[in-house]
Design a protein around this motif. Structure first.
Motif, mmCIF file in Angstrom:
data_model
loop_
_atom_site.group_PDB
_atom_site.id
_atom_site.type_symbol
_atom_site.label_atom_id
_atom_site.label_comp_id
_atom_site.label_asym_id
_atom_site.label_seq_id
_atom_site.Cartn_x
_atom_site.Cartn_y
_atom_site.Cartn_z
ATOM 1 N N ALA A 21 0.833 -1.210 0.000
ATOM 2 C CA ALA A 21 0.000 0.000 0.000
ATOM 3 C C ALA A 21 0.863 1.254 0.000
ATOM 4 O O ALA A 21 0.492 2.269 -0.608
ATOM 5 C CB ALA A 21 -0.934 -0.002 1.208
ATOM 6 N N PHE A 22 2.009 1.226 0.676
ATOM 7 C CA PHE A 22 2.898 2.381 0.692
ATOM 8 C C PHE A 22 3.481 2.616 -0.697
ATOM 9 O O PHE A 22 3.634 3.760 -1.132
ATOM 10 C CB PHE A 22 4.032 2.174 1.704
ATOM 11 N N LEU A 23 3.807 1.525 -1.373
ATOM 12 C CA LEU A 23 4.344 1.637 -2.732
ATOM 13 C C LEU A 23 3.312 2.243 -3.671
ATOM 14 O O LEU A 23 3.643 3.099 -4.511
ATOM 15 C CB LEU A 23 4.766 0.254 -3.228
ATOM 16 N N LEU A 24 2.062 1.835 -3.524
ATOM 17 C CA LEU A 24 0.992 2.369 -4.369
ATOM 18 C C LEU A 24 0.770 3.863 -4.125
ATOM 19 O O LEU A 24 0.304 4.586 -5.012
ATOM 20 C CB LEU A 24 -0.308 1.601 -4.118
ATOM 21 N N GLU A 25 1.110 4.316 -2.912
ATOM 22 C CA GLU A 25 1.002 5.736 -2.589
ATOM 23 C C GLU A 25 2.237 6.514 -3.043
ATOM 24 O O GLU A 25 2.315 7.727 -2.869
ATOM 25 C CB GLU A 25 0.821 5.912 -1.081
ATOM 26 N N GLY A 26 3.197 5.806 -3.605
ATOM 27 C CA GLY A 26 4.408 6.453 -4.093
ATOM 28 C C GLY A 26 5.494 6.632 -3.052
ATOM 29 O O GLY A 26 6.458 7.353 -3.272
ATOM 30 N N HIS A 27 5.353 5.958 -1.903
ATOM 31 C CA HIS A 27 6.332 6.074 -0.828
ATOM 32 C C HIS A 27 7.242 4.850 -0.849
ATOM 33 O O HIS A 27 7.014 3.863 -0.142
ATOM 34 C CB HIS A 27 5.626 6.230 0.518
ATOM 35 N N ILE A 28 8.272 4.925 -1.650
ATOM 36 C CA ILE A 28 9.131 3.773 -1.921
ATOM 37 C C ILE A 28 9.923 3.354 -0.684
ATOM 38 O O ILE A 28 10.070 2.167 -0.391
ATOM 39 C CB ILE A 28 10.091 4.103 -3.092
ATOM 40 N N CYS A 29 10.457 4.322 0.055
ATOM 41 C CA CYS A 29 11.266 3.982 1.236
ATOM 42 C C CYS A 29 10.443 3.269 2.304
ATOM 43 O O CYS A 29 10.926 2.331 2.948
ATOM 44 C CB CYS A 29 11.898 5.243 1.818
ATOM 45 N N ALA A 30 9.200 3.708 2.502
ATOM 46 C CA ALA A 30 8.328 3.069 3.490
ATOM 47 C C ALA A 30 8.012 1.634 3.092
ATOM 48 O O ALA A 30 7.740 0.788 3.950
ATOM 49 C CB ALA A 30 7.040 3.867 3.650
ATOM 50 N N PHE A 31 8.073 1.356 1.799
ATOM 51 C CA PHE A 31 7.858 -0.006 1.310
ATOM 52 C C PHE A 31 9.126 -0.849 1.395
ATOM 53 O O PHE A 31 9.095 -1.992 1.866
ATOM 54 C CB PHE A 31 7.371 0.034 -0.136
#
Length: 300
Positions: free
Chosen positions: A238-248
């Motif tokens: 879900a973090f990746l889908l939000e564009g937050h690569i580091c959180a993923f």
């Protein structure tokens, strides 16, 4: 520390009864909620007082839960000479039952006093949240853990509620991303309960405590431990889908010590030596929380 030299109701006894290592489970959800809030608000608008109150409330409630667990398991006779886990204060005579009852009342009152000012930041509904925390703190040890509902309670009270409420107190809103983070956090922290119940599977079965591990068996219990940590990483999509690569990406580093703990769990299989896996799991929970929080704050 030499446990044989502990005086009754001494400072050493109370420190052991509070189980400091379990405070990781209280700290991680609040840390994650605060990381999301700091990212979305910026440090200029970040509320340091509600943040401090959330941390203190979580810590005191965890200690309260430990006292409740210590006392009621002693009353039920579950903490006998067959116990494999760390020694418990009442059962060992380090704390008298009367003193423990008073401590439970005191920590419950302190937690409520710390949590009450959060009404200023989150409204009167915070009283309801606090009441649920206190009630289920007692229900877990006295009833729900015997029905095999402990893992559900971990997901709710060490995942959804602390992460989402901590974030809400800062921002006055909920987000889908934070909710997913709360689920991931709950699954990670549940690994601590799973390894604890895996170690105690025989004792729990004799006591009629139908934990998830008792219900599914030891082999499936080990698999549940491994999969619970992996599920947290799956939710990270879900973090990746939000564009937050580091959180993923950063939390994937957690998989290294988590898998190592799983292999140790398989190798040891039974006995008191599993307490080493318990310590590793508490450390791994903090590693996950730190990695996710850093990934969130990097906001990339």
């Amino acid at each position: 520390m030499n446990e044989k030299q502990i005086d009754t109701n001494s400072a050493k006894a109370w420190m052991l009864a509070s189980r400091p290592k379990t405070l990781t489970g209280a700290a991680v959800p609040v840390m994650i909620g605060l990381a999301f809030a700091a990212r979305d608000l910026g440090l200029d608008d970040f509320g340091w007082m509600p943040a401090l109150l959330c941390v203190l409330f979580a810590f005191i409630m965890q200690i309260d839960a430990n006292f409740i667990n210590d006392y009621f398991d002693f009353v039920r006779g579950n903490d006998d000479e067959t116990r494999l886990g760390p020694r418990r204060a009442c059962a060992q005579g380090w704390i008298t039952p009367k003193a423990m009852r008073r401590a439970i009342i005191l920590t419950t009152v302190i937690a409520c006093c710390i949590g009450l000012p959060l009404v200023i930041y989150g409204g009167l509904e915070m009283i309801l949240v606090g009441a649920f925390c206190v009630v289920f703190c007692f229900l877990y040890t006295t009833l729900l853990s015997y029905l095999g509902l402990g893992d559900v309670l971990v997901l709710v009270f060490f995942g959804i509620i602390p992460v989402c409420v901590t974030y809400y107190l800062q921002t006055d809103r909920f987000t889908f991303e934070v909710f997913i983070a709360s689920l991931a956090c709950g699954f990670v922290i549940d690994t601590l309960l799973l390894v604890n119940n895996y170690r105690d599977i025989d004792n729990d079965a004799r006591a009629g405590k139908k934990t998830l591990i008792v219900r599914v068996g030891a082999e499936a219990g080990r698999t549940a431990y491994l999969c619970s940590g992996i599920m947290a990483l799956v939710f990270g999509v879900a973090f990746l889908l939000e564009g937050h690569i580091c959180a993923f990406l950063l939390p994937f580093l957690y998989l290294i010590p988590h898998y190592a703990a799983y292999r140790k769990m398989v190798r040891i299989n039974k006995g008191k030596a599993l307490n080493m896996v318990l310590g590793d799991t508490a450390r791994n929970m903090f590693i996950y929380g730190l990695l996710l929080s850093v990934g969130v704050l990097l906001n990339w």
